[in-house]
Design an enzyme around this catalytic site. Structure first.
Site, mmCIF file in Angstrom:
data_model
loop_
_atom_site.group_PDB
_atom_site.id
_atom_site.type_symbol
_atom_site.label_atom_id
_atom_site.label_comp_id
_atom_site.label_asym_id
_atom_site.label_seq_id
_atom_site.Cartn_x
_atom_site.Cartn_y
_atom_site.Cartn_z
ATOM 1 N N LYS A 115 0.801 -1.130 -0.002
ATOM 2 C CA LYS A 115 -0.012 -0.157 0.069
ATOM 3 C C LYS A 115 0.941 1.144 0.021
ATOM 4 O O LYS A 115 0.576 2.177 -0.578
ATOM 5 C CB LYS A 115 -0.916 -0.136 1.226
ATOM 6 C CG LYS A 115 -2.071 -1.089 1.028
ATOM 7 C CD LYS A 115 -3.291 -0.767 1.961
ATOM 8 C CE LYS A 115 -4.176 -1.855 1.970
ATOM 9 N NZ LYS A 115 -5.347 -1.789 3.065
ATOM 10 N N LYS A 196 -3.542 -10.407 -6.883
ATOM 11 C CA LYS A 196 -4.903 -10.899 -6.139
ATOM 12 C C LYS A 196 -6.083 -9.803 -6.672
ATOM 13 O O LYS A 196 -5.630 -8.482 -6.938
ATOM 14 C CB LYS A 196 -4.779 -10.878 -4.766
ATOM 15 C CG LYS A 196 -4.792 -9.574 -4.062
ATOM 16 C CD LYS A 196 -5.062 -9.300 -2.710
ATOM 17 C CE LYS A 196 -5.345 -7.911 -2.118
ATOM 18 N NZ LYS A 196 -5.367 -7.698 -0.655
ATOM 19 N N LYS A 199 -9.929 -4.088 -5.713
ATOM 20 C CA LYS A 199 -10.568 -2.693 -6.149
ATOM 21 C C LYS A 199 -9.431 -1.805 -6.636
ATOM 22 O O LYS A 199 -9.777 -1.090 -7.539
ATOM 23 C CB LYS A 199 -11.249 -1.915 -4.998
ATOM 24 C CG LYS A 199 -12.479 -2.614 -4.931
ATOM 25 C CD LYS A 199 -13.449 -1.685 -3.891
ATOM 26 C CE LYS A 199 -12.923 -2.062 -2.358
ATOM 27 N NZ LYS A 199 -13.411 -3.063 -1.612
HETATM 28 P P1 AMP Z 1 -10.772 -5.802 3.028
HETATM 29 O O1 AMP Z 1 -10.932 -5.065 1.515
HETATM 30 O O2 AMP Z 1 -9.135 -5.861 3.228
HETATM 31 O O3 AMP Z 1 -11.458 -5.426 4.174
HETATM 32 O O4 AMP Z 1 -10.816 -7.368 2.726
HETATM 33 C C1 AMP Z 1 -11.919 -7.997 3.404
HETATM 34 C C2 AMP Z 1 -11.719 -9.526 3.331
HETATM 35 O O5 AMP Z 1 -11.820 -10.097 2.056
HETATM 36 C C3 AMP Z 1 -10.513 -9.909 4.042
HETATM 37 O O6 AMP Z 1 -10.857 -11.011 4.908
HETATM 38 C C4 AMP Z 1 -9.435 -10.249 2.694
HETATM 39 O O7 AMP Z 1 -8.545 -11.186 3.312
HETATM 40 C C5 AMP Z 1 -10.510 -10.825 1.762
HETATM 41 N N1 AMP Z 1 -10.116 -10.595 0.406
HETATM 42 C C6 AMP Z 1 -9.932 -9.266 -0.227
HETATM 43 N N2 AMP Z 1 -9.438 -9.600 -1.575
HETATM 44 C C7 AMP Z 1 -9.265 -11.023 -1.745
HETATM 45 C C8 AMP Z 1 -8.857 -11.940 -2.837
HETATM 46 N N3 AMP Z 1 -8.551 -11.100 -3.993
HETATM 47 N N4 AMP Z 1 -9.041 -12.904 -2.550
HETATM 48 C C9 AMP Z 1 -9.375 -13.701 -1.439
HETATM 49 N N5 AMP Z 1 -9.940 -12.982 -0.328
HETATM 50 C C10 AMP Z 1 -9.662 -11.729 -0.564
#
Ligand code: AMP
Length: 326
Positions: A115, A196, A199
């Site tokens: 980040k 991965k 967004k």
């Molecule tokens: P966040 O956007 O960081 O709040 O992510 C929310 C949840 O989604 C977390 O548990 C992340 O590990 C999961 N997550 C986000 N992107 C991915 C991805 N590409 N594949 C699997 N899990 C994801």
């Protein structure tokens, strides 16, 4: 006997995508429905301030997450759904954990490094201490497990380290929670399948849960598939892995075709478009209804905040005594 507790959070940073769903949200619903756990799920709004954002958009983003929770089947009668910033104990415990966390541990965090590289003009201290706040988010509720995607494993490891440090220095209080992963803990980008799905790469890299079939079709049309003669094929693997999660038989047939090289990627994309359209049709409808009734969502959060606050304050109370602040 009390059920073992689990906790996890999602940042309000816009629409949620298939990575969030297959890595975390789908698992939340399954864990809730198993009836075996005392489930806590929250909207990590404090975390989301560490990235570039528009303050005028934040409340809409919070609504987006709670509407997604509810439309996917999280049920406030079965799970505690709450907003991180409504519980001051999160930031209070984070401060105490800051005093226990070596700088070097945070400098190692790959998500911080990623980040920081992405938002060079905004490498703020919040971004750096993000995993410490996350440790507080988790440990306040003394859970046994944390359902997350693969990208969060390092942060859960740090949480365990902080729990150990606290327990050693101040006396036993916190459990060492483990990460609970899904069969697909890392969904990949459509356009750069070695990264991965996120967004932050751009909307064309992700399939949002609210995407209408014509949007899914367009995004998949551009998705990377085979490179000439290459044996490693991460784009195809990603698409078939996605399909497999919704229709294992169809995916199996395509895997066979991929092996004997009779596969047509346009068929895979058409099948995946249809499958996702069906899988999320009811969700899209309910999600749209909830967005049109924001009060319903706010009421759910207010009730959840009260329940979460009770648990969090009880833990913070003990911490306050143990660290000598009282
Ligand atoms: P966040 O956007 O960081 O709040 O992510 C929310 C949840 O989604 C977390 O548990 C992340 O590990 C999961 N997550 C986000 N992107 C991915 C991805 N590409 N594949 C699997 N899990 C994801």
């Amino acid at each position: 006997m009390a059920k073992p507790r689990i906790i996890s959070g999602i940042q309000p940073t816009g629409k949620l995508h298939l990575g969030n769903y297959l890595g975390a949200l789908k698992h939340y619903v399954e864990l809730q429905e198993s009836g075996k756990y005392d489930c806590f799920f929250f909207i990590a709004d404090l975390h989301s301030l560490t990235e570039n954002y528009d303050p005028k958009q934040k409340q809409a983003d919070v609504l987006e997450v709670i509407a997604t929770f509810l439309a996917l089947g999280l049920d406030p009668k079965k799970s505690t759904l709450f907003l991180q910033s409504a519980i001051p104990a999160h930031t209070q415990l984070a401060w105490i954990f800051n005093t226990l966390t070596p700088m070097g541990e945070l400098e190692r965090m790959t998500q911080y490094k990623d980040k920081a590289a992405r938002q060079k003009q905004n490498v703020n201290v919040g971004l750096f201490t993000y995993p410490v706040l996350q440790a507080a988010d988790i440990l306040l509720y003394k859970p046994f497990g944390v359902p997350v995607g693969q990208d969060q494993i390092q942060h859960v490891e740090l949480t365990r380290m902080i729990a150990r440090k606290f327990n050693t220095k101040y006396g036993e209080l916190f459990p060492e929670p483990k990460e609970l992963l899904t069969p697909v803990p890392k969904v990949m980008s459509l356009l750069e399948p070695e990264k991965k799905m996120s967004k932050s790469l751009g909307d064309q890299h992700v399939i949002n849960l609210t995407d209408e079939p014509d949007v899914i079709k367009k995004k998949l049309a551009r998705a990377i598939t085979a490179t000439e003669g290459g044996s490693e094929n991460p784009g195809v693997t990603n698409l078939l892995t996605l399909l497999e999660q919704f229709d294992a038989d169809k995916a199996k047939a395509f895997w066979k075709q991929e092996a004997d090289r009779t596969i047509r990627y346009s068929d895979v994309k058409a099948e995946l478009t249809d499958t996702l359209d069906h899988a999320f049709a009811a969700f899209r409808k309910e999600h749209a209804r909830l967005l049109a009734h924001p009060k319903e969502c706010v009421t759910v959060l207010e009730a959840g905040n009260k329940k979460a606050e009770k648990v969090a304050c009880a833990t913070l109370d003990v911490v306050t005594d143990k660290v000598g602040l009282r």
